[in-house]
Scaffold this motif. Structure first.
Motif, PDB file in Angstrom:
ATOM      1  N   ARG A 176      20.427  14.197  30.988  1.00 41.01           N
ATOM      2  CA  ARG A 176      19.031  13.898  31.278  1.00 41.01           C
ATOM      3  C   ARG A 176      18.341  13.127  30.142  1.00 41.01           C
ATOM      4  NH1 ARG A 176      17.565  17.147  35.678  1.00 41.01           N
ATOM      5  NH2 ARG A 176      19.137  18.744  36.141  1.00 41.01           N
ATOM      6  N   PHE A 182      18.925   4.970  30.881  1.00 35.56           N
ATOM      7  CA  PHE A 182      19.165   4.702  32.307  1.00 35.56           C
ATOM      8  C   PHE A 182      20.534   4.043  32.546  1.00 35.56           C
ATOM      9  CE2 PHE A 182      18.839   1.700  35.908  1.00 35.56           C
ATOM     10  CZ  PHE A 182      18.525   2.572  36.943  1.00 35.56           C
ATOM     11  N   ASP A 222      14.446  10.109  39.057  1.00 39.20           N
ATOM     12  CA  ASP A 222      14.573   8.674  39.302  1.00 39.20           C
ATOM     13  C   ASP A 222      15.381   8.495  40.597  1.00 39.20           C
ATOM     14  OD1 ASP A 222      16.057   6.033  39.224  1.00 39.20           O
ATOM     15  OD2 ASP A 222      14.736   5.775  37.491  1.00 39.20           O
ATOM     16  N   THR A 223      14.798   7.820  41.567  1.00 36.41           N
ATOM     17  CA  THR A 223      15.436   7.697  42.888  1.00 36.41           C
ATOM     18  C   THR A 223      16.838   7.108  42.792  1.00 36.41           C
ATOM     19  OG1 THR A 223      13.259   7.384  43.912  1.00 36.41           O
ATOM     20  CG2 THR A 223      15.177   6.737  45.207  1.00 36.41           C
ATOM     21  N   SER A 224      17.003   6.084  41.983  1.00 36.23           N
ATOM     22  CA  SER A 224      18.319   5.424  41.860  1.00 36.23           C
ATOM     23  C   SER A 224      19.357   6.382  41.299  1.00 36.23           C
ATOM     24  CB  SER A 224      18.208   4.187  40.975  1.00 36.23           C
ATOM     25  OG  SER A 224      17.299   3.263  41.513  1.00 36.23           O
ATOM     26  N   ASP A 238      19.215   9.730  41.209  1.00 34.39           N
ATOM     27  CA  ASP A 238      19.436  10.855  42.122  1.00 34.39           C
ATOM     28  C   ASP A 238      20.363  10.454  43.277  1.00 34.39           C
ATOM     29  OD1 ASP A 238      17.811  12.417  40.545  1.00 34.39           O
ATOM     30  OD2 ASP A 238      16.011  12.074  41.754  1.00 34.39           O
TER      31      ASP A 238
END
Length: 527
Positions: free
Chosen positions: A8, A12, A44-46, A48
């Motif tokens: 975490r 990115f 973060d949508t990407s 996840d």
């Protein structure tokens, strides 16, 4: 140190790299940490989304963990495990999935469980699929029907027949629902004499979309269906004869042609629509008996029927056909003129090339060609005459009128090549630029590509997309709400025309018809 330790807090790009590596290695050591990331997302949508992909990849190599996860307290992980079990066909998951299906009340979750069971295709799940055949959600029922067909569950045949029988009820036949569609496909997959006989019996179902689905299914089945189709041709009414002839032509087996010729010899094709359908089928197959029957059909006087004969012979040009045609076309009779016009309208360049060597036949064909107003036909035969070459061909080329593009556009759809040729000749005679298509989907493709049409002419029964579906799509397309649509059909039942009118058909022409009738109808609608 684990691959996902302190995940975490990483950058990115580092997170993406790590998840891609795990998805590629499918290392089960990462499973606990991935499950934790699923249950407690990064946010973060990407990232996840990539966690789910990596978890899917790891679970694909861990059947026991996947089965255990189907009972997890976390809904997201539970659904993922259910999906993975089906996607990778984990047989050991079947008992747990059966238990989940029997207890599930929510339709969406039930669909997830049943979908996985269907993919695993374990016969032990048959009772569950039968149980939900009467579920209130039609998509659940359709999924169960599909699974029962895949598993060849003969115990469900009676129920599937009932679905199709019930779909012809007065308050239901106007719509082909998904359960009827899947019931047809399931019965076709059983491939027993009983189920095939039932589908042949339903070939003239009241709903045109169901007819198309049955036609496609019978065509795919092929040889096993031929005896039943030939029997239906002999015993059925006019509509059934036409439909069975169409299917036999699509199957294309020599036995189809021989059987149709035998029926013709028995006098079972006296109706002009039946003869037209029979000639169309024989042209598709091309057996010796079929070609002889087509040659005999050169005496037909009906313009459309004669075009189906010529269109069939064009695919199988041989010296015997050429000799027969030379005599008929050179005879300077009314039939000679009909034949010459049919050869030109069909674009039968093979026959034209073979007949042109005979001065009398060649002159008759050129006269017919000079009467055509179809720019595509004129260009097609102009190129052929140029290829033939010589002083005679040059003289004939000089006779041909300059092609004139139509100032308005018209669209015609029919699965019959000869019918398409007929429509094209009629429309170009009226000054239209004619677009023709072999089925509803091809026709609608023109509209999706931005073409605008002043009028549409369509058959009712076609493969891939039938006329009813085409008309429905046209009426739902901006700018086509009021475009005149003429439906050409052999259907004798009033219910079919009523259904077509509700779909949005403006007017009808019933086969057989003379070109002048369709011309008059077009002029009546658009002037």
């Amino acid at each position: 140190m684990g691959t996902l330790d302190d995940f975490r807090n990483k950058e990115f790009l580092d997170q993406i790299t790590i998840l891609n590596e795990i998805a590629g290695s499918k290392d089960s050591a990462n499973l606990p940490a991935l499950v934790d990331l699923l249950k407690n997302p990064v946010g973060d949508t990407s990232i996840d989304y990539m966690v789910v992909n990596a978890l899917n990849a790891v679970l694909s190599q861990n059947e026991a963990d996947t089965v255990a996860g189907m009972n997890d307290d976390h809904a997201g992980y539970r659904i993922l495990c259910i999906r993975v079990a089906g996607e990778y066909g984990f047989k050991s998951a079947s008992p747990a999935l059966v238990s989940l299906a029997e207890a599930e009340a929510d339709p969406d979750r039930l669909m997830e469980v049943l979908t996985s069971l269907a993919r695993i295709a374990d016969p032990a799940a048959l009772p569950v699929f039968r149980k939900y055949l009467e579920h209130e959600d039609p998509f659940v029922v359709a999924l169960c029907i599909e699974a029962l067909g895949k598993l060849r569950d003969l115990e469900s045949v009676g129920f599937l027949k009932k679905i199709i029988n019930d779909s012809e009820a007065p308050d239901r036949y106007e719509i082909c629902d998904i359960t009827t569609w899947k019931a047809v496909e399931a019965l076709a997959s059983f491939d027993t004499e009983d189920t095939l006989a039932f589908l042949v019996e339903k070939l003239h179902h009241k709903n045109p979309t169901v007819r198309r689905i049955i036609t496609d299914a019978m065509t795919a089945i092929g040889s096993p269906a031929i005896p039943l189709l030939l029997a239906a041709f002999e015993e059925g009414d006019t509509d059934m004869k036409i439909l069975t002839a169409n299917v036999l032509g699509f199957i294309g087996d020599k036995a189809c042609a021989d059987g149709l010729v035998a029926s013709f010899d028995k006098g079972l094709a006296k109706d002009s629509n039946v003869r037209y359908a029979l000639y169309e089928a024989l042209g598709r197959v091309g057996s010796m008996k079929g070609i002889i029957c087509l040659v005999d059909g050169l005496t037909e006087e009906d313009e459309l029927t004669l075009m189906s004969v010529v269109g069939g012979l064009e695919k199988h040009v041989n010296p015997g056909i050429v000799a027969k045609l030379n005599g008929l076309v050179s005879a300077a009779t009314e039939q000679s003129a009909r034949l010459s016009k049919a050869i030109i309208s069909c674009g039968a360049t093979g026959l034209f090339d073979a007949l042109y060597e005979n001065q009398g036949a060649g002159d008759a064909l050129v006269d017919a060609l000079c009467s055509s107003k179809d720019p595509a036909i004129l260009d097609q035969f102009r190129q052929l005459l140029s290829d033939i070459g010589g002083s005679r061909a040059e003289t004939d080329l000089a006779k041909l009128p300059a092609p004139e593009a139509g100032t308005h556009k018209a669209l015609a759809a029919d699965d019959s090549r000869s019918m398409c040729a007929m429509h094209k000749a009629i429309l170009t005679d009226l000054g239209y630029e004619a677009f023709v298509a072999g089925n509803g989907q091809e026709a609608y493709d023109f509209i999706e590509q931005g073409e605008n049409f002043d009028i549409v002419v369509t058959d009712m029964n076609m493969p891939i997309m039938d006329g009813m579906e085409l008309v429905g799509k046209i009426r739902n397309t901006p700018g086509f709400e009021d475009t005149p649509v003429i439906m050409v059909t052999t259907e004798s039942e009033a219910s079919q025309q009523n259904l077509a009118e509700k779909t949005g058909v403006t007017a009808f022409i019933t086969k057989p018809f003379k070109p002048e009738e369709l011309k008059a109808k077009i002029q009546e609608l658009v002037g």
